[in-house]
Design an enzyme around this catalytic site. Sequence first.
Site, PDB file in Angstrom:
ATOM      1  N   GLY A   1       0.800  -1.236   0.000  1.00 33.64           N
ATOM      2  CA  GLY A   1       0.000   0.000   0.000  1.00 33.64           C
ATOM      3  C   GLY A   1       0.824   1.273   0.000  1.00 33.64           C
TER       4      GLY A   1
ATOM      5  N   LEU B   1      -0.737   1.358  -7.294  1.00 36.54           N
ATOM      6  CA  LEU B   1      -2.194   1.169  -7.212  1.00 36.54           C
ATOM      7  C   LEU B   1      -2.652   0.963  -5.777  1.00 36.54           C
TER       8      LEU B   1
ATOM      9  N   PHE C   1       8.607  -9.119 -13.485  1.00 39.13           N
ATOM     10  CA  PHE C   1       9.537  -8.553 -14.472  1.00 39.13           C
ATOM     11  C   PHE C   1       9.336  -9.337 -15.753  1.00 39.13           C
TER      12      PHE C   1
ATOM     13  N   TYR D   1      -4.163 -11.982 -17.480  1.00 42.13           N
ATOM     14  CA  TYR D   1      -3.410 -13.153 -17.951  1.00 42.13           C
ATOM     15  C   TYR D   1      -3.492 -14.314 -16.971  1.00 42.13           C
TER      16      TYR D   1
ATOM     17  N   LYS E   1      -0.639 -15.470 -10.657  1.00 41.16           N
ATOM     18  CA  LYS E   1      -1.953 -14.807 -10.628  1.00 41.16           C
ATOM     19  C   LYS E   1      -3.065 -15.823 -10.885  1.00 41.16           C
TER      20      LYS E   1
ATOM     21  N   ARG F   1       9.626  -2.307 -14.805  1.00 43.39           N
ATOM     22  CA  ARG F   1       9.983  -3.730 -14.899  1.00 43.39           C
ATOM     23  C   ARG F   1       9.412  -4.437 -16.120  1.00 43.39           C
TER      24      ARG F   1
HETATM   25  C1  HXC Z   1      15.584 -11.933 -15.152  1.00 42.79           C
HETATM   26  C2  HXC Z   1      15.665 -11.445 -12.906  1.00 42.79           C
HETATM   27  C3  HXC Z   1      15.175 -10.136 -13.148  1.00 42.79           C
HETATM   28  C4  HXC Z   1      14.900  -9.781 -14.511  1.00 42.79           C
HETATM   29  C5  HXC Z   1      15.495 -10.365 -11.025  1.00 42.79           C
HETATM   30  N1  HXC Z   1      15.840 -11.521 -11.585  1.00 42.79           N
HETATM   31  N2  HXC Z   1      15.070  -9.500 -11.959  1.00 42.79           N
HETATM   32  N3  HXC Z   1      15.859 -12.339 -13.897  1.00 42.79           N
HETATM   33  N4  HXC Z   1      15.128 -10.711 -15.468  1.00 42.79           N
HETATM   34  N5  HXC Z   1      14.444  -8.568 -14.826  1.00 42.79           N
HETATM   35  C6  HXC Z   1      16.383 -12.701 -10.911  1.00 42.79           C
HETATM   36  C7  HXC Z   1      17.689 -12.382 -10.229  1.00 42.79           C
HETATM   37  O1  HXC Z   1      18.776 -12.467 -11.139  1.00 42.79           O
HETATM   38  C8  HXC Z   1      17.748 -13.474  -9.164  1.00 42.79           C
HETATM   39  O2  HXC Z   1      18.126 -14.713  -9.685  1.00 42.79           O
HETATM   40  C9  HXC Z   1      16.294 -13.625  -8.762  1.00 42.79           C
HETATM   41  O3  HXC Z   1      15.510 -13.097  -9.847  1.00 42.79           O
HETATM   42  C10 HXC Z   1      15.969 -12.843  -7.509  1.00 42.79           C
HETATM   43  O4  HXC Z   1      16.366 -11.495  -7.733  1.00 42.79           O
HETATM   44  P1  HXC Z   1      16.431 -10.448  -6.541  1.00 42.79           P
HETATM   45  O5  HXC Z   1      16.786  -9.129  -7.110  1.00 42.79           O
HETATM   46  O6  HXC Z   1      17.285 -10.980  -5.428  1.00 42.79           O
HETATM   47  O7  HXC Z   1      14.927 -10.511  -6.060  1.00 42.79           O
HETATM   48  P2  HXC Z   1      14.174  -9.701  -4.951  1.00 42.79           P
HETATM   49  O8  HXC Z   1      15.111  -8.719  -4.286  1.00 42.79           O
HETATM   50  O9  HXC Z   1      13.456 -10.691  -4.142  1.00 42.79           O
HETATM   51  O10 HXC Z   1      13.136  -8.798  -5.792  1.00 42.79           O
HETATM   52  C11 HXC Z   1      11.990  -9.342  -6.370  1.00 42.79           C
HETATM   53  C12 HXC Z   1      11.709  -8.762  -7.763  1.00 42.79           C
HETATM   54  C13 HXC Z   1      11.770  -7.217  -7.744  1.00 42.79           C
HETATM   55  C14 HXC Z   1      10.369  -9.304  -8.203  1.00 42.79           C
HETATM   56  C15 HXC Z   1      12.808  -9.283  -8.697  1.00 42.79           C
HETATM   57  O11 HXC Z   1      11.521  -6.701  -9.034  1.00 42.79           O
HETATM   58  C16 HXC Z   1      10.769  -6.607  -6.774  1.00 42.79           C
HETATM   59  O12 HXC Z   1      11.078  -6.469  -5.572  1.00 42.79           O
HETATM   60  N6  HXC Z   1       9.583  -6.248  -7.242  1.00 42.79           N
HETATM   61  C17 HXC Z   1       8.520  -5.687  -6.395  1.00 42.79           C
HETATM   62  C18 HXC Z   1       7.676  -4.696  -7.108  1.00 42.79           C
HETATM   63  C19 HXC Z   1       7.173  -5.082  -8.480  1.00 42.79           C
HETATM   64  O13 HXC Z   1       7.708  -6.001  -9.113  1.00 42.79           O
HETATM   65  N7  HXC Z   1       6.186  -4.323  -8.984  1.00 42.79           N
HETATM   66  C20 HXC Z   1       5.648  -4.562 -10.308  1.00 42.79           C
HETATM   67  C21 HXC Z   1       4.310  -5.191 -10.187  1.00 42.79           C
HETATM   68  S1  HXC Z   1       3.525  -4.974 -11.721  1.00 42.79           S
HETATM   69  P3  HXC Z   1      19.659 -15.283  -9.579  1.00 42.79           P
HETATM   70  O14 HXC Z   1      19.570 -16.652 -10.141  1.00 42.79           O
HETATM   71  O15 HXC Z   1      20.511 -14.337 -10.386  1.00 42.79           O
HETATM   72  O16 HXC Z   1      20.014 -15.244  -8.116  1.00 42.79           O
HETATM   73  C22 HXC Z   1       2.567  -6.243 -12.094  1.00 42.79           C
HETATM   74  C23 HXC Z   1       1.740  -6.003 -13.331  1.00 42.79           C
HETATM   75  C24 HXC Z   1       0.939  -7.182 -13.747  1.00 42.79           C
HETATM   76  O17 HXC Z   1       2.521  -7.224 -11.436  1.00 42.79           O
HETATM   77  C25 HXC Z   1       0.117  -7.014 -14.996  1.00 42.79           C
HETATM   78  C26 HXC Z   1       0.504  -6.027 -16.021  1.00 42.79           C
HETATM   79  C27 HXC Z   1      -0.487  -5.961 -17.194  1.00 42.79           C
HETATM   80  P1  NAP Z   2       4.049  -1.435  -7.444  1.00 41.64           P
HETATM   81  O1  NAP Z   2       3.883   0.006  -7.138  1.00 41.64           O
HETATM   82  O2  NAP Z   2       5.421  -1.948  -7.719  1.00 41.64           O
HETATM   83  O3  NAP Z   2       3.387  -2.249  -6.269  1.00 41.64           O
HETATM   84  C1  NAP Z   2       3.867  -3.452  -5.745  1.00 41.64           C
HETATM   85  C2  NAP Z   2       3.898  -3.313  -4.233  1.00 41.64           C
HETATM   86  O4  NAP Z   2       4.159  -4.588  -3.651  1.00 41.64           O
HETATM   87  C3  NAP Z   2       4.960  -2.352  -3.740  1.00 41.64           C
HETATM   88  O5  NAP Z   2       4.375  -1.403  -2.873  1.00 41.64           O
HETATM   89  C4  NAP Z   2       5.937  -3.244  -2.979  1.00 41.64           C
HETATM   90  O6  NAP Z   2       6.443  -2.570  -1.825  1.00 41.64           O
HETATM   91  C5  NAP Z   2       5.049  -4.408  -2.575  1.00 41.64           C
HETATM   92  N1  NAP Z   2       5.809  -5.636  -2.382  1.00 41.64           N
HETATM   93  C6  NAP Z   2       6.608  -6.262  -3.278  1.00 41.64           C
HETATM   94  N2  NAP Z   2       7.190  -7.334  -2.749  1.00 41.64           N
HETATM   95  C7  NAP Z   2       6.734  -7.404  -1.481  1.00 41.64           C
HETATM   96  C8  NAP Z   2       6.969  -8.297  -0.410  1.00 41.64           C
HETATM   97  N3  NAP Z   2       7.802  -9.345  -0.542  1.00 41.64           N
HETATM   98  N4  NAP Z   2       6.341  -8.084   0.766  1.00 41.64           N
HETATM   99  C9  NAP Z   2       5.504  -7.036   0.918  1.00 41.64           C
HETATM  100  N5  NAP Z   2       5.231  -6.151  -0.060  1.00 41.64           N
HETATM  101  C10 NAP Z   2       5.852  -6.336  -1.242  1.00 41.64           C
HETATM  102  O7  NAP Z   2       3.183  -1.853  -8.727  1.00 41.64           O
HETATM  103  P2  NAP Z   2       1.624  -1.670  -9.074  1.00 41.64           P
HETATM  104  O8  NAP Z   2       1.544  -1.516 -10.534  1.00 41.64           O
HETATM  105  O9  NAP Z   2       0.996  -0.646  -8.199  1.00 41.64           O
HETATM  106  O10 NAP Z   2       1.031  -3.114  -8.725  1.00 41.64           O
HETATM  107  C11 NAP Z   2       0.026  -3.288  -7.729  1.00 41.64           C
HETATM  108  C12 NAP Z   2      -0.789  -4.526  -8.028  1.00 41.64           C
HETATM  109  O11 NAP Z   2      -1.512  -4.367  -9.238  1.00 41.64           O
HETATM  110  C13 NAP Z   2       0.019  -5.799  -8.196  1.00 41.64           C
HETATM  111  O12 NAP Z   2      -0.686  -6.896  -7.643  1.00 41.64           O
HETATM  112  C14 NAP Z   2       0.103  -5.953  -9.693  1.00 41.64           C
HETATM  113  O13 NAP Z   2       0.343  -7.284 -10.083  1.00 41.64           O
HETATM  114  C15 NAP Z   2      -1.285  -5.478 -10.058  1.00 41.64           C
HETATM  115  N6  NAP Z   2      -1.459  -5.088 -11.457  1.00 41.64           N
HETATM  116  C16 NAP Z   2      -0.910  -3.928 -11.911  1.00 41.64           C
HETATM  117  C17 NAP Z   2      -1.146  -3.549 -13.211  1.00 41.64           C
HETATM  118  C18 NAP Z   2      -0.624  -2.244 -13.748  1.00 41.64           C
HETATM  119  O14 NAP Z   2      -0.856  -1.960 -14.921  1.00 41.64           O
HETATM  120  N7  NAP Z   2       0.035  -1.412 -12.955  1.00 41.64           N
HETATM  121  C19 NAP Z   2      -1.919  -4.355 -14.056  1.00 41.64           C
HETATM  122  C20 NAP Z   2      -2.441  -5.545 -13.563  1.00 41.64           C
HETATM  123  C21 NAP Z   2      -2.215  -5.890 -12.250  1.00 41.64           C
HETATM  124  P3  NAP Z   2       7.915  -2.830  -1.221  1.00 41.64           P
HETATM  125  O15 NAP Z   2       8.868  -2.814  -2.363  1.00 41.64           O
HETATM  126  O16 NAP Z   2       8.078  -1.724  -0.224  1.00 41.64           O
HETATM  127  O17 NAP Z   2       7.857  -4.176  -0.543  1.00 41.64           O
END
Ligand code: HXC
Ligand code: NAP
Length: 282
Positions: A17, A21, A99, A149, A164, A201
Amino acid sequence: MFQPDILKDKVILVTGGGSGLGKSMGKRFLELGAKLAIASRREDVLAATAKELQEATGGEVFYTTCDVRQPEQVDKMMDAVWDHYGTIDVLLNNAAGNFAAPTETLSHRAVDAVLSIVLHGTWYCTLSLGKKWIAEKRGGTMLNIIATYAWTGAPFVVPSATAKAGVLALTQSLAVEWGKYGIRMNAIAPGPFPTEGAASRLSPTASFEGRMESIPMRRLGEHEELANLAAFLVSDYADYINGDVITIDGGKWLQGAADFSRLEQLTDEEWAQFRAQAKGQK
Ligand code: HXC
Ligand code: NAP
């Protein structure tokens, strides 16, 4: 559209939060009278968002750090929010990780990085609070943020798509199993809503632009539109909606799925030629 007190005194916990979103939905809940709790890993982000939302709405925001991949931290988060407000009425499972990458390049740790946040994290939060509600003999509502998806699948974001899909199955399964406890489970599948977290990402240009042709409404979603849908679904006005997933994507996934969507590209001239050609067939 809404009575200003539609969520009055409801305690709503939003995972993830602090940004994107989750932050926008939290803001709307506050405007409609809710007491908000936000949780994620980054304390500085949570603190800044709590301050910003309190100042903007005059509502109360409690925050606590939690990594949803850690079940012990999830239990602690639930206790912290419950102790602070005396209860929890709504859980919004919004935290996610994602990602884009060719699947054959992924390590098992990369797969786990997404599955552990989206599937396991959602599971742990759901289980932790569900047990509390059932022990307390009280109901509540959970809303899970998925993506379209979950049922179409999607290349290059396969860990997220499979996670998902799992969350959708969790939603539908528990809607049936826990309905008798007064627990409602629903999901929202948003289409493209611009956020920094997703853009950075999922797009090589770190932007949501250039995708309008794939959306029938020819625009991106506005955060307020998603927030209003979420507010309705967690409100008592949606008390008989259980086990459903509402898509809010301007028609995007259907356009992708529809066999003849590519005909959108034809010019008037090409349509005329096509018509003449088709009419010539017996
Ligand atoms: C390939 C990758 C990668 C990438 C990380 N990895 N990023 N591999 N391409 N872009 C690999 C790393 O090399 C590593 O593997 C493993 O994943 C773990 O990486 P860490 O960096 O240690 O992971 P971590 O710190 O746990 O972070 C998790 C994360 C990061 C998912 C990678 O991006 C994150 O914290 N995201 C949170 C927020 C987020 O993603 N928001 C977007 C939501 S949007 P190795 O083997 O090298 O150790 C969304 C939209 C949906 O969901 C729908 C859209 C239409
Ligand atoms: P975002 O800002 O990156 O939101 C993701 C949030 O999840 C961040 O606040 C992050 O906070 C938190 N998070 C990630 N890993 C976590 C963990 N291990 N523990 C606790 N919190 C964690 O991206 P967003 O676009 O707003 O996405 C929100 C939701 O909408 C997600 O479920 C995503 O799949 C969905 N969604 C988004 C889109 C879009 O177009 N934006 C479309 C379809 C669905 P910290 O890094 O502080 O942990």
